[in-house]
Every structure is written in structure tokens, then in C-alpha cells.
Scaffold this motif. Structure first.
Motif, PDB file in Angstrom:
ATOM      1  N   LEU A  62       0.812  -1.211   0.000  1.00  0.00           N
ATOM      2  CA  LEU A  62       0.000   0.000   0.000  1.00  0.00           C
ATOM      3  C   LEU A  62       0.849   1.265   0.000  1.00  0.00           C
ATOM      4  CD1 LEU A  62      -3.050  -0.856   2.283  1.00  0.00           C
ATOM      5  CD2 LEU A  62      -2.848  -0.940  -0.198  1.00  0.00           C
ATOM      6  N   LEU A  63       2.064   1.203   0.558  1.00  0.00           N
ATOM      7  CA  LEU A  63       2.959   2.350   0.456  1.00  0.00           C
ATOM      8  C   LEU A  63       3.264   2.656  -1.010  1.00  0.00           C
ATOM      9  CD1 LEU A  63       5.515   1.677   3.346  1.00  0.00           C
ATOM     10  CD2 LEU A  63       3.832   3.526   3.233  1.00  0.00           C
ATOM     11  N   ILE A  64       3.426   1.613  -1.809  1.00  0.00           N
ATOM     12  CA  ILE A  64       3.655   1.802  -3.242  1.00  0.00           C
ATOM     13  C   ILE A  64       2.446   2.467  -3.890  1.00  0.00           C
ATOM     14  CG2 ILE A  64       4.042   0.585  -5.427  1.00  0.00           C
ATOM     15  CD1 ILE A  64       5.527  -1.562  -3.813  1.00  0.00           C
ATOM     16  N   ASP A  65       1.270   2.093  -3.410  1.00  0.00           N
ATOM     17  CA  ASP A  65       0.027   2.631  -3.962  1.00  0.00           C
ATOM     18  C   ASP A  65      -0.407   3.940  -3.309  1.00  0.00           C
ATOM     19  OD1 ASP A  65      -0.485   0.478  -5.826  1.00  0.00           O
ATOM     20  OD2 ASP A  65      -0.902  -0.767  -4.078  1.00  0.00           O
ATOM     21  N   GLN A  66       0.460   4.485  -2.443  1.00  0.00           N
ATOM     22  CA  GLN A  66       0.189   5.773  -1.795  1.00  0.00           C
ATOM     23  C   GLN A  66      -1.023   5.731  -0.871  1.00  0.00           C
ATOM     24  OE1 GLN A  66       2.258   8.808  -2.323  1.00  0.00           O
ATOM     25  NE2 GLN A  66       3.488   7.006  -2.786  1.00  0.00           N
ATOM     26  N   ILE A  67      -1.223   4.587  -0.215  1.00  0.00           N
ATOM     27  CA  ILE A  67      -2.321   4.442   0.735  1.00  0.00           C
ATOM     28  C   ILE A  67      -1.739   4.172   2.120  1.00  0.00           C
ATOM     29  CG2 ILE A  67      -4.373   3.106   1.374  1.00  0.00           C
ATOM     30  CD1 ILE A  67      -4.655   2.364  -1.594  1.00  0.00           C
ATOM     31  N   PRO A  68      -2.027   4.996   3.110  1.00  0.00           N
ATOM     32  CA  PRO A  68      -1.527   4.760   4.472  1.00  0.00           C
ATOM     33  C   PRO A  68      -2.151   3.522   5.105  1.00  0.00           C
ATOM     34  CG  PRO A  68      -2.254   7.046   4.185  1.00  0.00           C
ATOM     35  CD  PRO A  68      -2.762   6.275   3.013  1.00  0.00           C
ATOM     36  N   THR A  69      -1.402   2.911   6.009  1.00  0.00           N
ATOM     37  CA  THR A  69      -1.874   1.763   6.783  1.00  0.00           C
ATOM     38  C   THR A  69      -1.627   2.027   8.257  1.00  0.00           C
ATOM     39  OG1 THR A  69      -1.335   0.227   4.983  1.00  0.00           O
ATOM     40  CG2 THR A  69      -1.602  -0.721   7.179  1.00  0.00           C
ATOM     41  N   ALA A  70      -2.544   1.602   9.106  1.00  0.00           N
ATOM     42  CA  ALA A  70      -2.362   1.680  10.556  1.00  0.00           C
ATOM     43  C   ALA A  70      -2.524   0.284  11.151  1.00  0.00           C
ATOM     44  CB  ALA A  70      -3.369   2.635  11.185  1.00  0.00           C
ATOM     45  N   ILE A  71      -1.576  -0.099  12.009  1.00  0.00           N
ATOM     46  CA  ILE A  71      -1.691  -1.325  12.793  1.00  0.00           C
ATOM     47  C   ILE A  71      -1.955  -0.904  14.231  1.00  0.00           C
ATOM     48  CG2 ILE A  71      -0.507  -3.399  13.614  1.00  0.00           C
ATOM     49  CD1 ILE A  71       1.185  -3.332  11.086  1.00  0.00           C
ATOM     50  N   MET A  72      -3.057  -1.366  14.800  1.00  0.00           N
ATOM     51  CA  MET A  72      -3.425  -0.911  16.136  1.00  0.00           C
ATOM     52  C   MET A  72      -4.182  -1.997  16.878  1.00  0.00           C
ATOM     53  SD  MET A  72      -6.574   1.716  15.240  1.00  0.00           S
ATOM     54  CE  MET A  72      -7.167   1.756  16.952  1.00  0.00           C
ATOM     55  N   SER A  73      -4.319  -1.815  18.178  1.00  0.00           N
ATOM     56  CA  SER A  73      -4.989  -2.796  19.026  1.00  0.00           C
ATOM     57  C   SER A  73      -6.493  -2.792  18.779  1.00  0.00           C
ATOM     58  CB  SER A  73      -4.709  -2.484  20.499  1.00  0.00           C
ATOM     59  OG  SER A  73      -5.491  -3.315  21.335  1.00  0.00           O
ATOM     60  N   SER A  74      -7.050  -3.998  18.845  1.00  0.00           N
ATOM     61  CA  SER A  74      -8.502  -4.153  18.745  1.00  0.00           C
ATOM     62  C   SER A  74      -9.181  -4.121  20.114  1.00  0.00           C
ATOM     63  CB  SER A  74      -8.828  -5.489  18.066  1.00  0.00           C
ATOM     64  OG  SER A  74      -8.353  -6.566  18.872  1.00  0.00           O
ATOM     65  N   HIS A  75      -8.389  -3.968  21.175  1.00  0.00           N
ATOM     66  CA  HIS A  75      -8.939  -4.071  22.534  1.00  0.00           C
ATOM     67  C   HIS A  75     -10.105  -3.113  22.746  1.00  0.00           C
ATOM     68  CE1 HIS A  75      -9.074  -4.776  26.839  1.00  0.00           C
ATOM     69  NE2 HIS A  75      -9.054  -3.472  27.036  1.00  0.00           N
ATOM     70  N   ASP A  76      -9.953  -1.879  22.302  1.00  0.00           N
ATOM     71  CA  ASP A  76     -11.030  -0.896  22.376  1.00  0.00           C
ATOM     72  C   ASP A  76     -11.182  -0.256  20.997  1.00  0.00           C
ATOM     73  OD1 ASP A  76     -12.889   1.022  22.862  1.00  0.00           O
ATOM     74  OD2 ASP A  76     -11.739   2.106  24.376  1.00  0.00           O
ATOM     75  N   PRO A  77     -12.124  -0.744  20.178  1.00  0.00           N
ATOM     76  CA  PRO A  77     -12.294  -0.186  18.837  1.00  0.00           C
ATOM     77  C   PRO A  77     -12.562   1.316  18.819  1.00  0.00           C
ATOM     78  CG  PRO A  77     -13.425  -2.290  19.000  1.00  0.00           C
ATOM     79  CD  PRO A  77     -12.985  -1.929  20.401  1.00  0.00           C
ATOM     80  N   SER A  78     -12.987   1.889  19.958  1.00  0.00           N
ATOM     81  CA  SER A  78     -13.201   3.339  20.005  1.00  0.00           C
ATOM     82  C   SER A  78     -11.913   4.113  19.768  1.00  0.00           C
ATOM     83  CB  SER A  78     -13.807   3.735  21.353  1.00  0.00           C
ATOM     84  OG  SER A  78     -15.088   3.172  21.534  1.00  0.00           O
ATOM     85  N   ASP A  79     -10.767   3.461  19.927  1.00  0.00           N
ATOM     86  CA  ASP A  79      -9.494   4.122  19.641  1.00  0.00           C
ATOM     87  C   ASP A  79      -9.367   4.516  18.175  1.00  0.00           C
ATOM     88  OD1 ASP A  79      -8.607   4.030  22.254  1.00  0.00           O
ATOM     89  OD2 ASP A  79      -7.485   2.172  22.011  1.00  0.00           O
ATOM     90  N   ILE A  80     -10.190   3.933  17.329  1.00  0.00           N
ATOM     91  CA  ILE A  80     -10.188   4.339  15.919  1.00  0.00           C
ATOM     92  C   ILE A  80     -10.512   5.829  15.803  1.00  0.00           C
ATOM     93  CG2 ILE A  80     -11.404   4.076  13.705  1.00  0.00           C
ATOM     94  CD1 ILE A  80     -11.667   1.092  14.327  1.00  0.00           C
ATOM     95  N   PHE A  81     -11.415   6.326  16.652  1.00  0.00           N
ATOM     96  CA  PHE A  81     -11.724   7.759  16.635  1.00  0.00           C
ATOM     97  C   PHE A  81     -10.467   8.579  16.917  1.00  0.00           C
ATOM     98  CE2 PHE A  81     -16.125   6.398  18.237  1.00  0.00           C
ATOM     99  CZ  PHE A  81     -16.672   6.409  16.963  1.00  0.00           C
ATOM    100  N   SER A  82      -9.689   8.157  17.915  1.00  0.00           N
ATOM    101  CA  SER A  82      -8.466   8.881  18.271  1.00  0.00           C
ATOM    102  C   SER A  82      -7.445   8.803  17.147  1.00  0.00           C
ATOM    103  CB  SER A  82      -7.876   8.309  19.561  1.00  0.00           C
ATOM    104  OG  SER A  82      -8.767   8.490  20.648  1.00  0.00           O
ATOM    105  N   LEU A  83      -7.329   7.636  16.518  1.00  0.00           N
ATOM    106  CA  LEU A  83      -6.418   7.493  15.376  1.00  0.00           C
ATOM    107  C   LEU A  83      -6.769   8.496  14.292  1.00  0.00           C
ATOM    108  CD1 LEU A  83      -4.220   5.689  13.854  1.00  0.00           C
ATOM    109  CD2 LEU A  83      -6.214   4.544  12.836  1.00  0.00           C
ATOM    110  N   LEU A  84      -8.051   8.594  13.967  1.00  0.00           N
ATOM    111  CA  LEU A  84      -8.487   9.495  12.902  1.00  0.00           C
ATOM    112  C   LEU A  84      -8.414  10.959  13.311  1.00  0.00           C
ATOM    113  CD1 LEU A  84     -11.534   7.447  11.559  1.00  0.00           C
ATOM    114  CD2 LEU A  84      -9.267   7.661  10.535  1.00  0.00           C
ATOM    115  N   ASP A  85      -8.293  11.216  14.613  1.00  0.00           N
ATOM    116  CA  ASP A  85      -8.092  12.587  15.092  1.00  0.00           C
ATOM    117  C   ASP A  85      -6.617  12.958  15.163  1.00  0.00           C
ATOM    118  OD1 ASP A  85     -10.752  13.272  15.337  1.00  0.00           O
ATOM    119  OD2 ASP A  85     -10.914  12.595  17.418  1.00  0.00           O
TER     120      ASP A  85
END
Length: 271
Positions: free
Chosen positions: A233-256
Motif C-alpha cells: 500500500l505504500l507503493i500505492d500511496q495508501i496509508p496503513t495503521a496497525i493498532m490494538s482491537s482491545h477498544d475499537p473506540s481508539d479508531i476515533f483517536s487514530l483518525l483525530d
């Protein structure tokens, strides 16, 4: 500033692994699935386009049938996956339904992407779902996919599948939810000196060696497969995030833009 590049993401692919869907007793983790459904439904309310790539058909099938270990024989794996996929989608439909969020099932095999006519149909279907604020829930079609002789229909693991989905849907971001809170220089459970990588701009052979192997009864991926997906995906210019699934609400913080997980940013995305 590097994390700011993902704040503008509109089309987001989220992949959740088998380990994250099951609890310590290899039963479905309803609390986590509920939180995931809440977060993704909220993102759609925020006018995001969300695609969920899910693992777990074989793991859930084993749980449904009280089978302790993933079977070796391919026909038995396929039969178990068939049972597990029904149970998995039933659970997703129930929890997303709590938030009035419609979902649609999409089962893929590699030949759908390889053949032009089926590939166009796949893209048309995905666009129709997203345009109608429906979350596609994608899994590999483990009940029929095979990888033998000259007939290759398997992606092999859902990290690879999610990377393919991100590329073919022109996504702005891939989020890989896993059982650790990012990519580390070593195993944080056994190495006190292991450090979490916060931002990476390339995936080197050295990083791949740090990633190690998979380590689960039911999962087919591991950190190496996540890094391979991020590298493509780096070649395709698309960012990737690897993060914990323990609290999916952290996705909000990632996107912030907060310091969540490990993000892989194409260098030109900084400009």
C-alpha cells in the motif's frame, strides 16, 4: 505532522482478525464486536465510507461445533468455514442493527479479482453498497476457495485480502486491528526493551525479520502479513495503521491524529 495525513481519510477499510473476534475461551467476544459496530456505524454517520474485512469463519465455526483445533484437511476446513460464516454474519447483522446500520456480505476468491469481467462486477457492487451508506463486510470465501495445482483462488490470509480491497476500492486508509497495540522492535511481552514504532515510511527486510511469525490456533496471518500489506500500500500511496482491537473506540483517536498504533505513511503524502 505525519499522522495528520490520515485525518482527511474518507474511504476507510478496517480489518479485524480472528484473535480479536474470539475471547480467551475461543468464543465470540460480543462486547468487542458491539464496540466495533458502534464505531463503524458512527463513522458512516460522519459521512465516512467504511468497509469491514473480517476473519473468523473457521474459528467461529470451530466454536459452534465445539472443535478445539483448526483441522488440517481442506474439506473439513471448508465445511467448518461454511458453518462459521453464517454464525459470524448473524452476529454482525445483530450488532450493527442495534445502531440502525445496514451491512452487506461480500465473499471473495482471488479469481474474482484476476478476471476482468468479475472484477468490474465486484467494483460495481462495492460502489453501490458504499453509495447507499451500507457497510460491506468482506471475507475470503473459505468454503470454496482452494490453492492447488494451477487453480489458485485463495488470498491466503485476510491481511493480504484487506490490502487488496484497499487498493481496488481506492481507499484512503487501511486499519489493521490486531491483539497488540502496534508494531514493535521485539516481542513486548518478553522483551522489556522492545519499542513501538510510531510512524514508518518504508518496510525493510530488517523490519520484516522483527515481525516474526504467526502465533494462534485459528489465525492464518501474523505481523509479517500485515507488514507485507502495508508495504504494497505504500507503493500505492495508501496509508496503513496497525493498532490494538482491545477498544475499537481508539479508531476515533487514530483518525483525530493521536499517537495510536503504528502508521505507515507514503512519503509523498507528507507534501
Amino acid at each position: 505532522m505525519s499522522r495528520q495525513t490520515i485525518k482527511q481519510s474518507k474511504r476507510i477499510v478496517v480489518k479485524i482478525g480472528t484473535n480479536s473476534l474470539l475471547d480467551d475461551n475461543n468464543q465470540l467476544n460480543y462486547r468487542r464486536i458491539d464496540r466495533l459496530a458502534y464505531v463503524l456505524s458512527t463513522l458512516v454517520q460522519y459521512k465516512k465510507e467504511v468497509i469491514l474485512v473480517t476473519s473468523g469463519a473457521i474459528g467461529v465455526g470451530c466454536a459452534q461445533l465445539n472443535i478445539a483445533e483448526r483441522p488440517v484437511a481442506i474439506p473439513k476446513q471448508q465445511a467448518i468455514a461454511s458453518v462459521g460464516q453464517v454464525a459470524l454474519m448473524t452476529v454482525y447483522d445483530r450488532f450493527f442493527g442495534y445502531y440502525n446500520q445496514p451491512v452487506g456480505q461480500v465473499l471473495l476468491t482471488k479469481d474474482i479479482i484476476d478476471f476482468p469481467e468479475s472484477y468490474i462486477n465486484y467494483q460495481n457492487s462495492m460502489n453501490a453498497l458504499l453509495n447507499n451508506q451500507i457497510i460491506p463486510i468482506i471475507n475470503e470465501n473459505d468454503a470454496v476457495a482452494v490453492e492447488e495445482m494451477d487453480h489458485h483462488t485463495r488470498f491466503g490470509d485476510n491481511d493480504t485480502l484487506s490490502g487488496m480491497v484497499a487498493r481496488t476500492t481506492a481507499a484512503d486508509l487501511l486499519i489493521l486491528l490486531t491483539d497488540v497495540d502496534g508494531f514493535y522492535s521485539g516481542n513486548p511481552q518478553s522483551d522489556a526493551s522492545a519499542k513501538r514504532f510510531k510512524v514508518l515510511y518504508e518496510v525493510t527486510d530488517e523490519l520484516m525479520e522483527m515481525a516474526g511469525d504467526k502465533g494462534s490456533t485459528f489465525s492464518t496471518g501474523g505481523m509479517q502479513t500485515k507488514l507485507r500489506a502495508a508495504k504494497q500500500l505504500l507503493i500505492d500511496q495508501i496509508p496503513t495503521a496497525i493498532m490494538s482491537s482491545h477498544d475499537p473506540s481508539d479508531i476515533f483517536s487514530l483518525l483525530d491524529g493521536y499517537d495510536i498504533g503504528t502508521v505507515f505513511i507514503p512519503e509523498t503524502k507528507e507534501d
